[in-house]
Design an enzyme around this catalytic site. Sequence first.
Site, short mmCIF file in Angstrom:
data_model
loop_
_atom_site.label_atom_id
_atom_site.label_comp_id
_atom_site.label_asym_id
_atom_site.label_seq_id
_atom_site.Cartn_x
_atom_site.Cartn_y
_atom_site.Cartn_z
N LEU A 175 7.34 -3.52 -96.52
CA LEU A 175 8.75 -3.70 -96.87
C LEU A 175 9.65 -2.62 -96.28
O LEU A 175 10.81 -2.87 -96.00
CB LEU A 175 8.92 -3.69 -98.40
CG LEU A 175 8.26 -4.85 -99.15
CD1 LEU A 175 8.42 -4.66 -100.64
CD2 LEU A 175 8.86 -6.18 -98.71
N GLY A 176 9.13 -1.42 -96.09
CA GLY A 176 9.97 -0.37 -95.54
C GLY A 176 9.31 0.98 -95.70
O GLY A 176 8.28 1.14 -96.36
N ARG A 177 9.93 1.99 -95.09
CA ARG A 177 9.41 3.35 -95.13
C ARG A 177 10.51 4.27 -95.63
O ARG A 177 11.60 4.33 -95.06
CB ARG A 177 8.97 3.79 -93.73
CG ARG A 177 8.29 5.16 -93.71
CD ARG A 177 7.93 5.54 -92.28
NE ARG A 177 7.06 4.55 -91.67
CZ ARG A 177 5.75 4.52 -91.80
NH1 ARG A 177 5.14 5.43 -92.54
NH2 ARG A 177 5.04 3.58 -91.21
N GLY A 225 11.66 8.22 -97.50
CA GLY A 225 11.44 9.61 -97.17
C GLY A 225 10.11 10.13 -97.65
O GLY A 225 9.60 11.12 -97.16
N GLY A 281 7.25 7.90 -98.61
CA GLY A 281 6.16 6.96 -98.65
C GLY A 281 6.51 5.62 -98.06
O GLY A 281 7.63 5.38 -97.63
N VAL A 319 6.34 1.35 -98.58
CA VAL A 319 6.39 0.36 -99.65
C VAL A 319 5.84 -0.97 -99.14
O VAL A 319 6.16 -1.40 -98.04
CB VAL A 319 7.84 0.16 -100.15
CG1 VAL A 319 7.85 -0.79 -101.34
CG2 VAL A 319 8.45 1.50 -100.54
N ASP A 331 19.95 11.22 -107.70
CA ASP A 331 19.97 10.77 -106.30
C ASP A 331 20.59 9.38 -106.19
O ASP A 331 19.99 8.45 -105.65
CB ASP A 331 18.55 10.78 -105.71
CG ASP A 331 18.57 10.77 -104.17
OD1 ASP A 331 19.60 11.14 -103.58
OD2 ASP A 331 17.55 10.37 -103.58
#
Length: 700
Positions: free
Chosen positions: A347-349, A351, A353, A355, A467
């Site tokens: 699904l994506g990367r 900062g 890890g 996913v 955040d």
Amino acid sequence: MSSGLLLFWFLISSLSTSSSLKDTSFVFNGFGQANLSLDGSATLLRSGLLQLAEVSNHQMGHAFTKNPIEFSSSKPLSFSTHFVCAIVPKPGVESGHGITFVISPSVDFTRAQPNRYLGIFNGSTTGSNSSRLFAVELDTILNSEFRETDHNHVGIDVNSPISVQSAPASYFSETQQRNVSVNLSSGDSIQVWVDYNGGVLNVTVAPLDVKKPSQPLLSRAIDLSEVFQSRRLFAGFSAATGSAISYHYLLGWSFSAGGEVLQPLDILKLPRVRRPSVKRKKPYGLIVGVPAAVGVLVIAALAGVCYHRKRKYAEVSEPWEKEYGTHRFSYKSLYVATRGFHKDGFLGRGGFGVVYRGDLPESKPIAVKRVSHDGEEGMKQFVAEVVSMRSLKHRNLVPLLGYCRRKGELLLVSEYMPNGSLDQHLFGDDDESLVLSWSQRLVILRGIASALFYLHTGAEQVVLHRDIKASNVMLDAELNGRLGDFGMARFHDHGGNAATTAAVGTVGYMAPELITMGASVVTDVYAFGVFMLEVACGRKPVEFGMEAEKRFLIKWVCECWKRDCLLDARDSRFGGEFVPEEVELVMKIGLLCTNIVPESRPTMEQVVLYLNENLPLPDFSPYTLGIGSFTPVVVDAASLTGTFTSRNWSGPAVSSSSANNTREYEQVPSESKKSLKVVAEAEDIEAGLSKPTSGMDLNT
């Protein structure tokens, strides 16, 4: 009385018609729940496979829709179908005879014969009116009396087993730009598409891993309305064996009639076809020691497999985790759910890890984030906080389901959000990015504001998110905003000191007092204010590629207000369908929340009331003290010489920008605090942020 009978006749007619119409479009990903009529030796297996013909001599089986399909009499006859089948040869026996897709006004095949007649024709079939039917055959036997020239062919049959057109089974390869042969009786799953638009019939085949080719295998002009006098027709399949025998399977079927859109088959949900094993005779006369040697090898192999599996699924568990047992997932279950963290589920990367999407049995889709960590220090507190997050219940939070621990790795499990992260749609320039309208953005802002109000006042403890930004807001299937990524969150008791002593967040969203006072509910309010401007203006808080006056978002919005042209700062991509007063209200609330004076910022309760227009804004202007000032916290990363422990997790989808703009540093020696500084002048900021750094956590 006559009117009552007329009404009764109308109701009966309507019910009769509805029973036919309801099946004009359907899709079966496996046949476990399919409502089909089976006869002959057709059998539904527990795996979801539909076996058409029994594996013995001279058998035939049929599977058809239970109710006839009502084709419109006012339109030309048309339909489309897509099915997946497999013809698996029985070991040591010639493969035969094949599978046919059939459309017929009747499902009475009592006079049909197996063998070369495929279970739908018989020896007296000559194309007479008594055998009105249409079929597409996948034939694995050469029958010269039917004028066939190939034992592996696809044919179009109209009222007769003699095909009106046929061709050797093949598909058009887009990469090779030529037809590639397909072995129908290889045992592999094969896709078949049959499309008829009222004048032209196209038949296309392809292996399971190939998309529908652009060129059909067979294309023929034909008028099926002349074949069928009735428009109430059954659709289904037939298969037969003779002295040649095969296993005939159907894995999935999609059908639509009358121009309806054909629903796609989900290849991943189709049942698997198992090939029969070949029994071989055991050799005799071998030395007695050979079985013993084989036994030793088998034991060694089993020991190796067990050791490998133990390492493959090994976890780290300590006694203090027993109280969190119900919140812990086994690594094996997550490994299976993500298909071994396969690239297809990526699904994506972020900062901290990567996913992956996963599917647990009898559960909603999940997102699994794999986070690397260097040591166990602080892990007990972090896991306790992760488990505490499970108690957070709000419709605008990404639900966290649990965790798993391995050596050097933490896995965090949350619900899957199908529309990814908000920043993908605000800043994405690819074709998959959805441009959000103003009304959709306003709903998202109100939802996230409500979630923050809940975290600060409604939860069992005060939760500081620390955040808040667009990349940490996920969108569910209805495009509702869900606040996620609680990797930097902190918990405090209500009524206690809610401030922390850590400067944490992302550059551009960090309140200036973080370096002296640490994080608190008012620093969350500051970050939310920046987020509001980000959503309304469609740009990031700091962009050095823009001209100097527009470089810093807070200052630019304030300057536009001073010039009485606040709407010049809005995102032009959400078009003209917006309420100017709403856009201006959001920008003013954003400036109010980013007041450089912490005491002048509103609470999240007030922000919610402002956004819902249940409370008027206080009297302030762009010239009010603290409004429109931008003094970002900048960290000199080169001076950080301590031990760094990354700790963050993200929602189901992570934007590519997250990987470059989010880092968290912990356990930094006290002398490193000298590297923290506030850049007060605009001309100093660019030098201080030559390499944008975010997600910094310097604990004292």
